[in-house]
Design an enzyme around this catalytic site. Sequence first.
Site, short mmCIF file in Angstrom:
data_model
loop_
_atom_site.label_atom_id
_atom_site.label_comp_id
_atom_site.label_asym_id
_atom_site.label_seq_id
_atom_site.Cartn_x
_atom_site.Cartn_y
_atom_site.Cartn_z
N LYS A 239 -1.23 -0.37 0.78
CA LYS A 239 -0.74 0.37 -0.38
C LYS A 239 -1.96 1.06 -1.01
O LYS A 239 -3.09 0.75 -0.62
CB LYS A 239 -0.04 -0.56 -1.37
CG LYS A 239 -0.95 -1.59 -2.00
CD LYS A 239 -0.15 -2.37 -3.01
CE LYS A 239 -1.08 -3.02 -4.02
NZ LYS A 239 -0.33 -3.66 -5.09
N CYS B 247 0.11 -10.90 0.80
CA CYS B 247 1.03 -11.90 0.23
C CYS B 247 2.39 -11.95 0.90
O CYS B 247 2.77 -12.99 1.43
CB CYS B 247 1.21 -11.64 -1.26
SG CYS B 247 -0.27 -11.96 -2.20
N ARG C 208 -4.82 -5.87 5.35
CA ARG C 208 -4.08 -7.00 5.91
C ARG C 208 -2.60 -6.68 6.10
O ARG C 208 -1.93 -6.25 5.17
CB ARG C 208 -4.26 -8.24 5.02
CG ARG C 208 -5.60 -8.92 5.28
CD ARG C 208 -5.82 -10.08 4.37
NE ARG C 208 -6.17 -9.65 3.03
CZ ARG C 208 -6.43 -10.47 2.03
NH1 ARG C 208 -6.36 -11.77 2.21
NH2 ARG C 208 -6.74 -10.00 0.84
N ASN D 117 8.11 -14.02 -4.27
CA ASN D 117 7.63 -13.07 -3.27
C ASN D 117 8.68 -12.83 -2.19
O ASN D 117 8.83 -11.70 -1.71
CB ASN D 117 6.31 -13.56 -2.66
CG ASN D 117 5.13 -13.14 -3.51
OD1 ASN D 117 5.28 -12.38 -4.46
ND2 ASN D 117 3.94 -13.61 -3.18
C1 UDX Z 1 2.46 -8.85 -4.18
C2 UDX Z 1 3.29 -9.22 -5.43
O1 UDX Z 1 3.79 -8.03 -6.03
C3 UDX Z 1 2.48 -10.04 -6.38
O2 UDX Z 1 3.26 -10.43 -7.48
C4 UDX Z 1 2.01 -11.26 -5.61
O3 UDX Z 1 1.33 -12.16 -6.41
C5 UDX Z 1 1.16 -10.84 -4.43
O4 UDX Z 1 1.95 -10.01 -3.59
P1 UDX Z 1 0.67 -6.99 -3.50
O5 UDX Z 1 0.79 -7.55 -2.12
O6 UDX Z 1 -0.67 -6.74 -4.05
O7 UDX Z 1 1.41 -7.95 -4.54
O8 UDX Z 1 1.42 -5.58 -3.50
P2 UDX Z 1 2.82 -4.97 -3.92
O9 UDX Z 1 2.57 -3.86 -4.86
O10 UDX Z 1 3.76 -6.00 -4.35
O11 UDX Z 1 3.29 -4.32 -2.53
C6 UDX Z 1 3.50 -5.10 -1.36
C7 UDX Z 1 4.01 -4.26 -0.23
O12 UDX Z 1 5.35 -3.82 -0.47
C8 UDX Z 1 3.22 -2.98 0.03
O13 UDX Z 1 3.08 -2.81 1.42
C9 UDX Z 1 4.08 -1.89 -0.58
O14 UDX Z 1 3.87 -0.63 0.02
C10 UDX Z 1 5.46 -2.42 -0.30
N1 UDX Z 1 6.47 -1.90 -1.23
C11 UDX Z 1 6.48 -2.27 -2.54
C12 UDX Z 1 7.45 -1.02 -0.76
O15 UDX Z 1 7.48 -0.66 0.42
N2 UDX Z 1 8.39 -0.55 -1.64
C13 UDX Z 1 8.42 -0.92 -2.94
O16 UDX Z 1 9.31 -0.47 -3.66
C14 UDX Z 1 7.42 -1.80 -3.41
#
Ligand code: UDX
Length: 434
Positions: free
Chosen positions: A325, A264, A332, A212
Amino acid sequence: MRIAMIGSGYVGLVSGACFSDFGHDVVCVDKDESKIAALNAGEIPIFEPGLDHLVASNVKAKRLSFTADLAAAVREADAVFIAVGTPSRRGDGYADLSYAYGAAQEIAEALDGFTVIVNKSTVPVGTGDEVERIIRETNPKAEFAVISNPEFLREGAAIADFKHPDRIVIGSEDERGLEVMREIYRPLFLGGKSPLVEMSRRGAELTKYAGNAFLATKITFINEIADLCEKVGADVREIARGIGLDNRIGSKFLNAGPGYGGSCFPKDTIALLKTAQDFEAPQRIVEAVVAVNDNRKRAMGRKVIAAAGGDVRGKRVAILGLTFKPNTDDMRDSPSIAIIRALQDAGATIAACDPEGVDQARKVLDDVIFTDDPWEAIEGATAAVIVTEWDAYRALDLRRMRERLAQPVLVDLRNIYDRGAAEAAGLVYHAIGR
Ligand code: UDX
């Protein structure tokens, strides 16, 4: 295999439903009797695409059930998964392990025959040792193995992530325990579909945090490159493609935006820094990532103010998208919170919409006009700001947007619109890194 899932929150429910779908016998346990009653009545307490069907079909097939009786579920189980929350402890940022340790104690009292106890919650290095100690102390005769098996589920895509993982990480030094885990995950790695990565328990615990933190770093890296792109007149999407096609880098998680949020990345990066501090192995890169990302969220508020002409006092700003997202109702650590507060501090009135997040947003944001309808939010605003890239906001009629806005300004913090199209519609278009 008979599985008891302790904790019927996000991870517990998704994992429990998926394991039962593989044909295992799963009982999901929760202390919250009203949650169990709701689940037994067919209501799913969280928003996750596809979960309602998965739960319903496995309940119908009698492979999945819900109970508040932890002891009964544990007595029958071959494997007991701990999937309780590990929130950031208020004040110091350490992961709060009281739920996990409480569960360990209750599990210990109910153990009957060799049982594998699996930590699925994200827990700091050494938690498995402590769980083992608690169980041995509570029930010295118990036969058990404590295993770490971190989850890598993204909200909104959790079922697909569970069923088609890039890898399954299992941390254990106990061969009998490993056999049980291989049996549980057999449907996933059979035929070489998803590699099973076996390692030490501490290694598995750290793998989750390192993964992460690395992803948070990747996002933060491209976000800073985006800032540079804006200054030098380049397009960050071209850079992302240009570097992402290098297999060593990879093209995912290179979308520049308003900063990462969610349940996360913010929590796990901070918890990793705490572990680093305790073990005197500073993680300076991750320290920088956390600081840069925190600053970025408020900086996005300033970006909107500048785009709106430098002063938003007494003006209405339309926020499109509140959740951290799309495809979740989760607020959160969403960037929208810091952006909205920065705008409010500058004197703006906020009208905000979100397809799923309004109920959660009401709990964390004050003095905001909430609506489900983007057009209602946009009406009379001095700028429209896209904060979350929901599909519902990807193809808005830009001419209509210009007509409804008091000032024709569109700030697209997710790069989902084409500059040419926005300008052709008469909008002044601001994006990220281009
Ligand atoms: C994440 C991890 O991907 C997952 O493997 C872990 O177990 C839990 O945390 P999640 O928090 O559900 O999952 O969302 P994720 O799709 O990873 O996005 C996290 C954040 O990063 C979001 O705010 C998203 O908008 C941002 N993000 C993601 C970006 O700004 N750019 C990207 O290219 C990808």
